[in-house]
Design a protein around this motif. Structure first.
Motif, PDB file in Angstrom:
ATOM      1  N   PHE A  53     -16.737   7.274 -35.209  1.00 45.90           N
ATOM      2  CA  PHE A  53     -17.506   7.952 -36.256  1.00 45.90           C
ATOM      3  C   PHE A  53     -17.329   7.169 -37.549  1.00 45.90           C
ATOM      4  N   ASP A  54     -18.432   6.700 -38.116  1.00 45.07           N
ATOM      5  CA  ASP A  54     -18.382   6.046 -39.420  1.00 45.07           C
ATOM      6  C   ASP A  54     -18.764   7.080 -40.465  1.00 45.07           C
ATOM      7  N   VAL A  55     -17.817   7.375 -41.334  1.00 42.07           N
ATOM      8  CA  VAL A  55     -17.994   8.475 -42.286  1.00 42.07           C
ATOM      9  C   VAL A  55     -18.044   7.909 -43.698  1.00 42.07           C
ATOM     10  N   GLU A  56     -18.991   8.403 -44.475  1.00 37.46           N
ATOM     11  CA  GLU A  56     -19.108   8.041 -45.885  1.00 37.46           C
ATOM     12  C   GLU A  56     -18.574   9.227 -46.680  1.00 37.46           C
ATOM     13  N   ILE A  57     -17.585   8.966 -47.543  1.00 36.65           N
ATOM     14  CA  ILE A  57     -16.927  10.048 -48.269  1.00 36.65           C
ATOM     15  C   ILE A  57     -17.112   9.851 -49.761  1.00 36.65           C
ATOM     16  N   ALA A  58     -17.413  10.945 -50.468  1.00 36.25           N
ATOM     17  CA  ALA A  58     -17.593  10.879 -51.917  1.00 36.25           C
ATOM     18  C   ALA A  58     -16.234  10.706 -52.590  1.00 36.25           C
ATOM     19  N   ILE A  90     -11.694   6.702 -34.837  1.00 39.38           N
ATOM     20  CA  ILE A  90     -11.836   6.322 -33.430  1.00 39.38           C
ATOM     21  C   ILE A  90     -11.116   7.348 -32.572  1.00 39.38           C
ATOM     22  N   GLY A 102     -17.412  16.761 -49.558  1.00 41.59           N
ATOM     23  CA  GLY A 102     -17.338  15.344 -49.892  1.00 41.59           C
ATOM     24  C   GLY A 102     -17.783  14.420 -48.775  1.00 41.59           C
ATOM     25  N   SER A 160      -8.580  16.831 -41.115  1.00 37.40           N
ATOM     26  CA  SER A 160      -9.096  18.164 -40.833  1.00 37.40           C
ATOM     27  C   SER A 160     -10.353  18.100 -39.960  1.00 37.40           C
ATOM     28  N   ALA A 161     -11.232  17.133 -40.261  1.00 38.29           N
ATOM     29  CA  ALA A 161     -12.460  16.964 -39.467  1.00 38.29           C
ATOM     30  C   ALA A 161     -12.126  16.646 -38.009  1.00 38.29           C
ATOM     31  N   THR A 176      -9.160  15.217 -45.658  1.00 38.44           N
ATOM     32  CA  THR A 176     -10.453  15.733 -45.188  1.00 38.44           C
ATOM     33  C   THR A 176     -10.757  15.235 -43.778  1.00 38.44           C
ATOM     34  N   LEU A 177     -10.520  13.946 -43.556  1.00 37.90           N
ATOM     35  CA  LEU A 177     -10.847  13.367 -42.251  1.00 37.90           C
ATOM     36  C   LEU A 177      -9.921  13.899 -41.160  1.00 37.90           C
ATOM     37  N   LYS A 230     -10.600  19.817 -36.306  1.00 40.93           N
ATOM     38  CA  LYS A 230     -11.530  20.928 -36.120  1.00 40.93           C
ATOM     39  C   LYS A 230     -12.686  20.609 -35.193  1.00 40.93           C
ATOM     40  N   LEU A 231     -13.168  19.371 -35.271  1.00 39.89           N
ATOM     41  CA  LEU A 231     -14.452  19.112 -34.609  1.00 39.89           C
ATOM     42  C   LEU A 231     -14.488  17.825 -33.785  1.00 39.89           C
ATOM     43  N   LEU A 232     -13.968  16.736 -34.339  1.00 38.79           N
ATOM     44  CA  LEU A 232     -14.295  15.439 -33.741  1.00 38.79           C
ATOM     45  C   LEU A 232     -13.462  15.101 -32.508  1.00 38.79           C
ATOM     46  N   ARG A 268     -22.146   8.612 -39.024  1.00 32.25           N
ATOM     47  CA  ARG A 268     -22.907   7.936 -37.968  1.00 32.25           C
ATOM     48  C   ARG A 268     -21.992   7.769 -36.766  1.00 32.25           C
ATOM     49  N   GLY A 310     -22.006  11.259 -45.286  1.00 32.35           N
ATOM     50  CA  GLY A 310     -22.772  10.746 -44.167  1.00 32.35           C
ATOM     51  C   GLY A 310     -21.880  10.492 -42.981  1.00 32.35           C
ATOM     52  N   ARG A 342     -13.553   4.980 -40.885  1.00 36.88           N
ATOM     53  CA  ARG A 342     -13.911   4.940 -39.463  1.00 36.88           C
ATOM     54  C   ARG A 342     -12.894   5.758 -38.694  1.00 36.88           C
TER      55      ARG A 342
END
Lengths: 79, 79
Positions: free
Chosen positions: A42-47, A6, B32, A60-61, A57-58, A64-66, B37, B35, A4
């Motif tokens: 943002f609830d993110v599902e990660i492999a 926030i 990776g 960086s996300a 990864t998060l 870059k974007l969130l 939300r 998803g 998650r």
């Protein structure tokens, strides 16, 4: 893996949306509300199962974007 | 007293905004991500120290204004 993120406005940044919500709640008859600030979640599902990789990864996300790091903070919680 | 309200879409409700974010992150080269939300977060400042009263006020706020309980869940965390 679930995570998650926030994203909230930094302290001192004006939040007119939060002010509008506060005014609306007061007009609905709720008392004792001293302030509202709105953010995003943002609830993110990660492999995979690699927590360190997921956190990188998060991060960086977010950068870059969130989140707009000029005016917003972000917090990452990995479940 | 500080409280945080998190409003998220119920499971099964389509989230095109989340899908768009997922696509954007992938196009930025992040791998990776299975998803995303998106939800909303409200940081509320409440007068007084009565946790039960605060929780009742916040529940009312969620039901009346902050969440659309047909398609959204809400969670209240009082600090």
């Amino acid at each position: 893996m679930k995570a998650r993120i926030i994203v909230t406005l930094k302290t001192g940044v004006l939040d007119p949306q939060g002010k509008a919500i506060e005014a609306a709640l007061t007009s609905f008859g709720l008392t004792g509300i001293d302030g509202v600030r709105q953010g995003k979640v943002f609830d993110v599902e990660i492999a995979g199962d690699d927590r360190a990789a997921a956190e990188a990864t998060l991060k960086s996300a977010c950068e870059k974007l969130l989140a707009n790091t000029v005016v917003e903070n972000y917090a990452i919680e990995i479940a």
